[in-house]
Design a protein around this motif. Structure first.
Motif, PDB file in Angstrom:
ATOM      1  N   GLN A  72       0.871  -1.306  -0.099  1.00  0.00           N
ATOM      2  CA  GLN A  72      -0.151  -0.152  -0.008  1.00  0.00           C
ATOM      3  C   GLN A  72       0.820   1.347   0.116  1.00  0.00           C
ATOM      4  O   GLN A  72       1.954   1.081   0.103  1.00  0.00           O
ATOM      5  N   PHE A  73       0.156   2.415  -0.035  1.00  0.00           N
ATOM      6  CA  PHE A  73       1.220   3.724  -0.206  1.00  0.00           C
ATOM      7  C   PHE A  73       0.613   4.630   0.825  1.00  0.00           C
ATOM      8  O   PHE A  73      -0.307   4.505   1.178  1.00  0.00           O
ATOM      9  N   MET A  74       1.710   5.576   1.417  1.00  0.00           N
ATOM     10  CA  MET A  74       1.200   6.506   2.103  1.00  0.00           C
ATOM     11  C   MET A  74       1.420   7.842   1.236  1.00  0.00           C
ATOM     12  O   MET A  74       2.386   7.980   0.642  1.00  0.00           O
ATOM     13  N   ALA A  75       0.597   8.616   1.284  1.00  0.00           N
ATOM     14  CA  ALA A  75       0.750  10.079   0.634  1.00  0.00           C
ATOM     15  C   ALA A  75       0.489  11.266   1.649  1.00  0.00           C
ATOM     16  O   ALA A  75      -0.465  11.184   2.408  1.00  0.00           O
ATOM     17  N   ARG A  76       1.652  12.056   1.536  1.00  0.00           N
ATOM     18  CA  ARG A  76       1.702  13.239   2.487  1.00  0.00           C
ATOM     19  C   ARG A  76       1.188  14.491   1.902  1.00  0.00           C
ATOM     20  O   ARG A  76       2.012  14.831   0.744  1.00  0.00           O
ATOM     21  N   VAL A  77       0.357  15.084   2.360  1.00  0.00           N
ATOM     22  CA  VAL A  77       0.090  16.486   1.949  1.00  0.00           C
ATOM     23  C   VAL A  77       0.880  17.589   2.381  1.00  0.00           C
ATOM     24  O   VAL A  77       1.081  17.540   3.674  1.00  0.00           O
ATOM     25  N   ARG A  78       1.485  18.329   1.607  1.00  0.00           N
ATOM     26  CA  ARG A  78       2.272  19.609   2.004  1.00  0.00           C
ATOM     27  C   ARG A  78       1.485  20.794   2.335  1.00  0.00           C
ATOM     28  O   ARG A  78       0.790  21.396   1.540  1.00  0.00           O
ATOM     29  N   ILE A  79       1.515  21.037   3.689  1.00  0.00           N
ATOM     30  CA  ILE A  79       0.555  22.216   4.207  1.00  0.00           C
ATOM     31  C   ILE A  79       1.199  23.221   4.844  1.00  0.00           C
ATOM     32  O   ILE A  79       1.283  23.023   6.019  1.00  0.00           O
ATOM     33  N   PRO A  80       1.758  24.286   4.269  1.00  0.00           N
ATOM     34  CA  PRO A  80       2.714  25.171   5.074  1.00  0.00           C
ATOM     35  C   PRO A  80       2.176  25.728   6.176  1.00  0.00           C
ATOM     36  O   PRO A  80       1.089  26.276   6.148  1.00  0.00           O
ATOM     37  N   GLY A  81       2.987  25.696   7.248  1.00  0.00           N
ATOM     38  CA  GLY A  81       2.246  26.331   8.543  1.00  0.00           C
ATOM     39  C   GLY A  81       1.173  25.506   9.039  1.00  0.00           C
ATOM     40  O   GLY A  81       0.278  25.906   9.982  1.00  0.00           O
TER      41      GLY A  81
END
Length: 567
Positions: A70-79
């Motif tokens: 399976q895969f993990m996806a990480r969202v880039r959310i500044p601050g």
């Protein structure tokens, strides 16, 4: 770097990847449930890790079945800042493409777990179509920028928010690989994709940045490769920034050449000097980081090996000017952000505790549903904290009672009903998804907190602010070498105990014991907490301060262990 120096395999891969493309597009279009090793490495730059269910791996191997990849996806959310629409889009993606949970990271981002290979491209595309990105959330680039999260409406917090937004945009790679692989963007002939900041092989390793205010170091700024402390005068006018370099939490067990480190102040820059200095520090890491050994590739080892004076002189070469010496580091504090607070503009924010950062519905608490209702009905704007909690901002005071009712009806425990210990406990995901985990973290978060709460109550310390950080391996994703207590996975079921750090993130802890069984943690901490309650110097001495003052030998005498057992 001279030709005779053998680069790590990842360095060779990056150079040959055609701007992080490799054969990712073809592999994602193929069938199957996993990707190649090269694709595994390149996926990180686009915000994803391939994982497998480690709970079932052994049994499936015995049955001659493939692992459940399976895969993990990480969202880039500044601050950590979102508006209501973006959060609701992420909530929907959790059901459409992942395992129906969202996990707040210790860097103020969001992770999705349980994404199957065929769902990875649609998941990342859905994130992008919702005006967010996974680009550079992982990989050898600048990761998600962290910032003081409190939604206070004043000049200081507004400045930090503006700085993070500006830097986050400026520090993204120029490669269009992400857009072509996941969004089917057509290549444009002659488009300039030269990585003038990162170079053809990007950075030697990950690079982490945090911006803090002295009265809100909840981001643990000094644990980052680059720590930025904003200074304001009495009238809240920006004076400039203290720049500190070389922090980092990761290490490798039994490798003395690797270690956690706090960032060292190197200079002070005026307001218009922030971005040039940030880029200079990144270039220093790019040009001088170790590309032969990924375990020693972080900036902190350059700073340790070369010294801060060398770093300062080298930075002067990049910016073309003499550096101003750093100001004395101000006293840093970690405020209470949970519960109800006034923003300063007539509106409120509500800090909602999220155990181990996992937003989910369970039999006892339907937190995910409650957040969805509140955000959709009242337009609250979520802000994720480095403590893995969520601040619901921009709330009309007239809606306070209705929001409290929704949380109560969904079984969500309010912050005021929790002990300070529970509010300041962190855990990384660890098993069953993380391939590096040596033992449990998130799945033992609740019993660990309950065990410590029992001890604290026994010794009259229930109201004491003591921080706990638990990681399943030594990489320190939950900043386990800072704070009051760190538990670091050693082997299955066993932890190394770290104590002596401070609550406000200005001192590292030290290893007290190396391999302690999960079931024996209580008996090791009981005499330490009893002595703390009896012998502390006063209410201002925290548990980490107490342990630092006594030192390992005295503490080991309390636990009944020989000094050799700490090695």
């Amino acid at each position: 770097m001279p030709d005779q120096i053998k680069l790590s395999g990842v360095e060779t891969l990056k150079r040959a990847s055609q701007g992080l493309r490799g054969h990712l597009a073809d592999e994602l279009a193929d069938g199957g449930i996993q990707v190649s090793e090269d694709a595994y490495q390149l996926l990180k730059f686009h915000g994803s890790y391939e994982q497998f269910d480690r709970d079932t791996a052994t049994a499936r191997k015995q049955q001659k079945l493939e692992k459940e990849y399976q895969f993990m996806a990480r969202v880039r959310i500044p601050g950590g800042r979102l508006d209501a629409a973006r959060y609701l889009a992420l909530d929907a993606i959790a059901d459409d493409h992942a395992n129906s949970t969202l996990r707040i990271t210790t860097r103020q981002g969001i992770q999705f777990h349980g994404i199957l290979k065929g769902e990875l491209k649609p998941a990342i595309a859905a994130i992008n179509h919702s005006l967010m990105t996974t680009m550079s959330a992982c990989g050898d680039v600048v990761r998600n920028l962290m910032a003081t999260p409190a939604p206070r409406h004043d000049a200081r917090h507004a400045q930090v928010r503006a700085d993070v937004a500006r830097l986050a945009g400026a520090l993204l790679p120029k490669s269009r690989a992400y857009f072509q692989i996941f969004l089917d963007e057509a290549p444009v002939a002659g488009l300039d994709e030269e990585e003038t900041l990162y170079g053809a092989t990007y950075l030697p390793r990950k690079f982490k940045i945090a911006i803090a205010l002295p009265d809100d170091n909840s981001v643990d700024a000094l644990s980052n490769d680059l720590a930025i402390i904003a200074h304001f005068d009495a009238a809240d006018r920006l004076e400039g920034y203290t720049i500190a370099v070389g922090g980092g939490q990761g290490m490798t067990h039994n490798n003395a050449r690797t270690f956690p480190r706090l960032a060292t102040p190197v200079c002070f820059v005026p307001p218009d000097g922030l971005q040039p200095m940030v880029e200079a520090v990144i270039r220093l890491h790019r040009d001088h980081g170790d590309r032969t050994d990924r375990r020693r590739a972080r900036l902190k080892y350059v700073v340790h090996d070369r010294g801060i004076e060398w770093v300062a002189r080298t930075l002067e070469g990049y910016v073309g000017a003499e550096l101003a010496p750093p100001r004395p580091l101000p006293t840093l504090d970690v405020p209470e952000l949970l519960g109800w607070h006034e923003q300063g503009d007539g509106r409120l924010w509500l800090g909602v505790p999220v155990a181990a950062g996992r937003i989910q519905d369970t039999e006892t608490a339907r937190l995910r549903t409650a957040l969805r209702l509140i955000i959709s009905r009242f337009g609250a704007a979520p802000i994720f904290t480095a403590q893995q909690d969520v601040l619901l901002s921009d709330i009309d005071p007239a809606n306070r009672d209705a929001i409290d009712t929704i949380l109560r009806e969904h079984g969500v425990t309010p912050a005021e009903a929790m002990t300070p210990f529970a509010r300041f406990a962190l855990s990384c995901p660890a098993l069953p998804t993380c391939g590096l985990a040596l033992t449990e973290a998130e799945r033992v978060h609740a019993p660990l907190v309950a065990m410590f709460e029992g001890l604290l109550a026994q010794y009259g310390l229930s109201d004491e602010r003591i921080s706990l950080r638990v990681t399943g391996c030594p990489n320190g994703c939950a900043r386990s070498y800072g704070g009051d207590i760190g538990l670091v996975g050693r082997v299955p079921g066993f932890y190394a105990i770290y104590v002596g750090g401070d609550f406000n993130g200005t001192r590292l802890s030290f290893r007290l014991l190396d391999r302690v069984a999960f079931g024996a943690l209580g008996e090791k901490f009981a005499p330490l907490l009893e002595a703390f309650a009896r012998d502390r110097l006063g209410p201002t001495e925290g548990f980490g301060d107490f342990c630092s003052r006594l030192g390992s030998e005295a503490l080991l005498s309390l636990t009944g262990d020989a000094a050799s057992q700490a090695a």
